[in-house]
Design an enzyme around this catalytic site. Structure first.
Site, PDB file in Angstrom:
ATOM      1  N   TYR A  31       1.009  -1.126  -0.374  1.00 17.13           N
ATOM      2  CA  TYR A  31       0.043  -0.469  -0.148  1.00 17.13           C
ATOM      3  C   TYR A  31       0.855   1.161  -0.137  1.00 17.13           C
ATOM      4  O   TYR A  31       0.732   2.495  -0.911  1.00 17.13           O
ATOM      5  CB  TYR A  31      -1.281  -0.027   1.421  1.00 17.13           C
ATOM      6  CG  TYR A  31      -2.326   1.298   0.701  1.00 17.13           C
ATOM      7  CD1 TYR A  31      -3.222   0.722   0.835  1.00 17.13           C
ATOM      8  CD2 TYR A  31      -1.741   2.392   1.365  1.00 17.13           C
ATOM      9  CE1 TYR A  31      -4.310   2.132   0.694  1.00 17.13           C
ATOM     10  CE2 TYR A  31      -2.297   3.071   2.129  1.00 17.13           C
ATOM     11  CZ  TYR A  31      -3.719   3.521   1.276  1.00 17.13           C
ATOM     12  OH  TYR A  31      -4.576   3.820   1.565  1.00 17.13           O
TER      13      TYR A  31
ATOM     14  N   LYS B 260     -29.074   1.270  15.806  1.00 21.59           N
ATOM     15  CA  LYS B 260     -29.092   2.782  16.056  1.00 21.59           C
ATOM     16  C   LYS B 260     -27.281   3.398  16.342  1.00 21.59           C
ATOM     17  O   LYS B 260     -27.151   2.759  17.406  1.00 21.59           O
ATOM     18  CB  LYS B 260     -30.050   3.778  17.089  1.00 21.59           C
ATOM     19  CG  LYS B 260     -30.583   5.166  16.913  1.00 21.59           C
ATOM     20  CD  LYS B 260     -30.782   5.286  17.954  1.00 21.59           C
ATOM     21  CE  LYS B 260     -30.946   6.309  18.656  1.00 21.59           C
ATOM     22  NZ  LYS B 260     -30.418   7.503  18.582  1.00 21.59           N
TER      23      LYS B 260
ATOM     24  N   ARG C  23     -25.007  18.142  12.101  1.00 21.68           N
ATOM     25  CA  ARG C  23     -26.234  18.423  11.499  1.00 21.68           C
ATOM     26  C   ARG C  23     -27.146  19.628  11.837  1.00 21.68           C
ATOM     27  O   ARG C  23     -27.693  20.260  12.432  1.00 21.68           O
ATOM     28  CB  ARG C  23     -26.727  17.230  12.779  1.00 21.68           C
ATOM     29  CG  ARG C  23     -28.444  16.982  13.070  1.00 21.68           C
ATOM     30  CD  ARG C  23     -29.189  16.059  13.837  1.00 21.68           C
ATOM     31  NE  ARG C  23     -30.164  15.995  13.745  1.00 21.68           N
ATOM     32  CZ  ARG C  23     -31.074  16.923  14.784  1.00 21.68           C
ATOM     33  NH1 ARG C  23     -30.814  16.864  15.876  1.00 21.68           N
ATOM     34  NH2 ARG C  23     -32.007  16.454  14.624  1.00 21.68           N
TER      35      ARG C  23
ATOM     36  N   LYS D 228     -37.573   1.688  10.671  1.00 25.37           N
ATOM     37  CA  LYS D 228     -38.538   1.987   9.592  1.00 25.37           C
ATOM     38  C   LYS D 228     -39.266   1.597   8.860  1.00 25.37           C
ATOM     39  O   LYS D 228     -39.065   0.463   8.091  1.00 25.37           O
ATOM     40  CB  LYS D 228     -37.397   3.372   8.801  1.00 25.37           C
ATOM     41  CG  LYS D 228     -36.056   3.469   9.387  1.00 25.37           C
ATOM     42  CD  LYS D 228     -35.246   4.200   8.355  1.00 25.37           C
ATOM     43  CE  LYS D 228     -34.025   4.767   9.223  1.00 25.37           C
ATOM     44  NZ  LYS D 228     -32.073   4.725   8.649  1.00 25.37           N
TER      45      LYS D 228
ATOM     46  N   CYS E 200       7.644  -0.945  42.403  1.00 24.90           N
ATOM     47  CA  CYS E 200       8.775  -1.150  42.143  1.00 24.90           C
ATOM     48  C   CYS E 200       9.529  -0.339  43.375  1.00 24.90           C
ATOM     49  O   CYS E 200      11.015  -0.637  43.997  1.00 24.90           O
ATOM     50  CB  CYS E 200       9.715  -0.488  40.756  1.00 24.90           C
ATOM     51  SG  CYS E 200       9.976   0.601  40.805  1.00 24.90           S
TER      52      CYS E 200
HETATM   53  S1  IVH Z   1     -32.654   7.476  10.636  1.00 25.33           S
HETATM   54  C1  IVH Z   1     -35.043  10.672   8.511  1.00 25.33           C
HETATM   55  N1  IVH Z   1     -30.706   5.526  11.500  1.00 25.33           N
HETATM   56  O1  IVH Z   1     -29.847   8.570  15.612  1.00 25.33           O
HETATM   57  C2  IVH Z   1     -33.685   9.799   9.114  1.00 25.33           C
HETATM   58  N2  IVH Z   1     -30.695   7.549  12.716  1.00 25.33           N
HETATM   59  O2  IVH Z   1     -31.733   9.522  17.598  1.00 25.33           O
HETATM   60  C3  IVH Z   1     -33.604  10.209  10.322  1.00 25.33           C
HETATM   61  N3  IVH Z   1     -28.438   7.540  14.170  1.00 25.33           N
HETATM   62  O3  IVH Z   1     -30.406  11.210  14.537  1.00 25.33           O
HETATM   63  C4  IVH Z   1     -32.564   8.973  10.791  1.00 25.33           C
HETATM   64  N4  IVH Z   1     -28.817   5.330  14.103  1.00 25.33           N
HETATM   65  O4  IVH Z   1     -28.466  10.801  13.637  1.00 25.33           O
HETATM   66  C5  IVH Z   1     -31.062   6.804  10.926  1.00 25.33           C
HETATM   67  N5  IVH Z   1     -29.617   3.615  12.212  1.00 25.33           N
HETATM   68  C6  IVH Z   1     -29.738   5.107  12.013  1.00 25.33           C
HETATM   69  C7  IVH Z   1     -29.145   5.832  13.105  1.00 25.33           C
HETATM   70  C8  IVH Z   1     -29.513   7.364  12.828  1.00 25.33           C
HETATM   71  C9  IVH Z   1     -28.509   6.565  14.791  1.00 25.33           C
HETATM   72  C10 IVH Z   1     -29.170   8.721  14.492  1.00 25.33           C
HETATM   73  C11 IVH Z   1     -29.357  10.010  14.273  1.00 25.33           C
HETATM   74  C12 IVH Z   1     -30.540  10.562  14.516  1.00 25.33           C
HETATM   75  C13 IVH Z   1     -30.681   9.643  15.914  1.00 25.33           C
HETATM   76  C14 IVH Z   1     -31.604  10.152  16.934  1.00 25.33           C
END
Ligand code: IVH
Length: 691
Positions: free
Chosen positions: A48, A126, A147, A299, A420
């Site tokens: 590399y 998450k 953010r 979701k 020591c």
């Molecule tokens: S979806 C509209 N997916 O958790 C989309 N968020 O407590 C919303 N986060 O502000 C976010 N892992 O910063 C999404 N797999 C994941 C996530 C995630 C971490 C964070 C994100 C969000 C916060 C909410």
């Protein structure tokens, strides 16, 4: 496979320099993706580095040929005085939190009522980091922002470009304007190492990996960000022209195809029961990750249904965060003891009344240093709140002062080293208190120093782990790393763990470690504040151990990336007579010489252009085969992929062998390998001798 420059024709082949630059960028990007995204390295460090050096040299001669995705373009420029604000293309929403299964079911009922039918879901961990937005224009990373308030964030593009898992250019077709959302995180091990370095340099440690990640990203000097190992996971995308997918599950595949890192364990859940089953499974799986997750994000899978459900306030109605219960508990701080680390730092450790936190029994917790204990006003006998910062590292958050009885005792740092007995000292500008003895004279420093010396990143002496080191020290067979090189089989055989074969193996591994390159030797010395990266930098700058040992503090601090505290630490190290003797001894063993002599191996070219993976137990140490392969012009890779030519396998070979079979890669046993290189196998040679 690495294509050597000379293969590409007279100067630089038919396409000339332009073609070679493109080739190098492709090879390095593929290697970065394999290493940082797929976690399956395909190039050795040396290969590399060689590619990178060639690319840098060509780009320096032909700046007009620098490609937008060139890995050199991740190197940050001068620090900025402030972050510029940027508006997000799509607001970065937050998520509603729930903590129980009933609440998840209620979320499902609400969604079902609004949609008129029960939806399927997509679930994933998450990540506990900080949320960022990446804007790609025509497939190229154009802006990265934090953010902020959800609508406007800070422009951290220069910082984000240093995160190697984030592609500068996406693969395949991406919409002309695309906003990717994801999380920047720091692994727990990196967090601990960072805290150690911060404490050693007199700065306050970070409370948890999330703060460490956020602090590392929001640096006005992006060179600091570059030095911190950050990772990224993508989980959401938005494009004004729409996305070519219909579901979140498909979107995850698309993100993967674009080359973005995504969660390993995301899953389609046909209904809420499946989503809840995922949350239950993830409660265990998440503990196996090297980084922190604090829940599961559920979701609605259909993107059309997501749009239909829309947003209320700042939270989408189509997603929910299922958070695991906080991992905190009360217990008693029974005592504070002191551990002496490899570099002599005295670390106070809280001895706790054992308590279960988040399913794990905790009986000890680091208290970092005396200043932290004073800041938190922790006293022996206190009731304290324990938190598993992230998932494995227990931390004492605070004392519950209301529960004090008056019998609690204020703790003080000892004035002599508990290992020591030498007086302790505090180096100017440092918070850490250290043992004043040199590593060779303090048993605690010595044991850990040798462990470090032999570790994978340093001299990589397989078979020399903590238990063996302890035995060697207890039997007074070693008093310094140098003594390893005069150990004999007769000395090892009486020790409980050793038989003929294991003793021979260890001695062979120790002998082989003399070939280690300069950076590893420097790292192995265990100079306070000098880790793997700094060692590489020093090796490149000085070229030999002698030159480094004789460098002045000014010479050291004139190097980019070496601050005054690090250069002072290096000078102090080499001023110590015991360390000077160590350096002299290593030099006499032929170690730490100019990098070229350690690395250059004449090649007879038999295996030129071929790459190998080695797996299972073979009759000789692994390094033996690696050297033979490299000597014959071949290359050894770590992972089985379609790019390798042969797998060499020994006893108890497992998944790599299976994968090679699956990919149709030729496999060789030991005899087959020796046949290939036209050399008698060492086992047979021994038989011959006996006959
Ligand atoms: S979806 C509209 N997916 O958790 C989309 N968020 O407590 C919303 N986060 O502000 C976010 N892992 O910063 C999404 N797999 C994941 C996530 C995630 C971490 C964070 C994100 C969000 C916060 C909410």
């Amino acid at each position: 496979m690495v294509v050597p420059a000379q293969e590409a024709g007279e100067a630089y082949g038919p396409g000339g320099v332009t073609e070679r630059v493109r080739q190098l960028v492709d090879q390095i990007c593929t290697a970065d993706h394999a290493y940082y995204v797929l976690d399956a390295p395909i190039l050795s460090d040396a290969d590399y580095d060689a590619l990178m050096r060639e690319l840098k040299a060509l780009e320096a001669q032909h700046p007009d040929l620098i490609l937008p995705n060139s890995p050199t373009q991740r190197v940050p420029g001068e620090p900025v005085s402030d972050f510029v604000k940027v508006s997000h293309l799509e607001p970065l929403l937050s998520l509603g939190n729930v903590t129980s299964e009933e609440e998840v079911r209620r979320f499902d009922q609400r969604v079902t009522a609004l949609l008129g039918q029960s939806p399927s879901y997509h679930c994933e961990p998450k990540f506990d980091g900080l949320s960022i937005a990446l804007v790609y224009r025509d497939g190229r990373l154009s802006v990265a922002a934090t953010r902020g308030d959800g609508f406007t964030g800070e422009n951290v593009t220069a910082n984000v470009r240093t995160i190697r898992s984030i592609p500068l250019v996406l693969n395949g077709d991406a919409p002309p304007v695309l906003q990717i959302r994801g999380e920047v995180i720091m692994e727990r091990a990196a967090f601990l190492a960072l805290n150690e370095a911060l404490v050693a340099a007199g700065e306050a440690p970070k409370a948890n990996p999330r703060n460490a990640a956020a602090g590392s990203l929001r640096q006005l000097d992006a060179r600091i960000t570059a030095s911190r190992p950050l990772r990224f996971f993508a989980y959401h995308a938005y494009s004004p022209s729409g996305l070519p997918v219909a579901t979140q599950t498909e979107l995850m595949d698309l993100l993967r195809q674009w080359g973005l890192p995504v969660s390993l364990h995301d899953r389609f859940a046909p209904d809420v029961d499946a989503a809840l089953a995922y949350c239950r499974e993830m409660a265990d799986i998440r503990h196996t990750y090297p980084f922190d997750t604090d829940g599961v994000v559920i979701k609605v899978d259909s993107l059309a249904a997501q749009t239909e459900l829309g947003t209320v306030g700042r939270e989408p109605r189509w997603a929910v965060a299922f958070k695991y219960p906080p991992e905190e508990a009360y217990t008693i701080l029974k005592n504070i003891t002191v551990q002496v680390g490899r570099t002599g730092v005295l670390t106070p450790v809280g001895e706790l009344e054992p308590v279960t936190v988040g399913g794990v029994l905790v009986s000890r917790a680091t208290l970092h240093n005396a200043r932290e204990i004073a800041r938190k006003d922790l006293r022996i006998g206190d009731t304290v709140v324990i938190r598993r910062a992230g998932e494995v590292i227990p931390e004492v958050v605070t004392a519950v002062t209301e529960r004090r009885t008056g019998d609690e005792r204020i703790w003080e740092m000892p004035t002599t080293c508990p290992a020591c007995g030498a007086p302790v000292r505090q180096i100017e500008g440092e918070v850490a208190i250290r043992c004043s003895n040199s590593p060779q004279r303090c048993p605690a420093q010595l044991a850990q120093g040798i462990e470090h010396f032999a570790s994978r990143d340093c001299l990589n002496i397989e078979g020399l782990g903590p238990a063996v080191i302890e035995q060697l020290l207890a039997n007074q067979l070693i008093r310094s790393p140098l003594d390893l090189y005069t150990l004999t089989k007769e000395q090892l055989l009486p020790l409980p763990r050793f038989g003929e074969r294991s003793a021979e193996k260890l001695l062979a591994n120790i002998a082989n470690s003399r070939q280690a390159d300069l950076a590893r030797v420097i790292d192995a010395l265990g100079i306070p504040q000098v880790g793997h990266e700094t060692a590489q930098l020093l090796a490149g700058a000085f070229g030999s151990l002698d030159r480094l040992a004789n460098a002045s503090e000014d010479e050291l601090s004139s190097l980019e990336g070496i601050g005054p505290s690090v250069s002072a630490s290096i000078s102090r190290f080499f001023a110590d007579p015991d360390n000077q003797a160590l350096v002299k001894g290593l030099r006499e063993l032929g170690m730490g010489g100019p990098a070229e002599t350690a690395q250059a191996t004449p090649t007879d070219g038999k295996l030129q252009g071929l790459s190998f993976v080695i797996t299972g137990t073979l009759s000789q140490p692994r390094r033996y085969y690696e050297e033979l392969i490299e000597k014959a012009g071949g290359r050894v890779a770590d992972a089985v992929s379609s790019k390798i030519n042969y797998l060499i396998y020994g006893e108890a070979a497992g998944s790599k062998l299976a994968k090679a079979h699956k990919l149709g890669i030729p496999v060789l046993n030991e005899a087959g390998f020796f046949e290939l290189i036209g050399q008698p196998a060492p086992g047979l040679a021994r038989e011959d001798r006996r006959a």
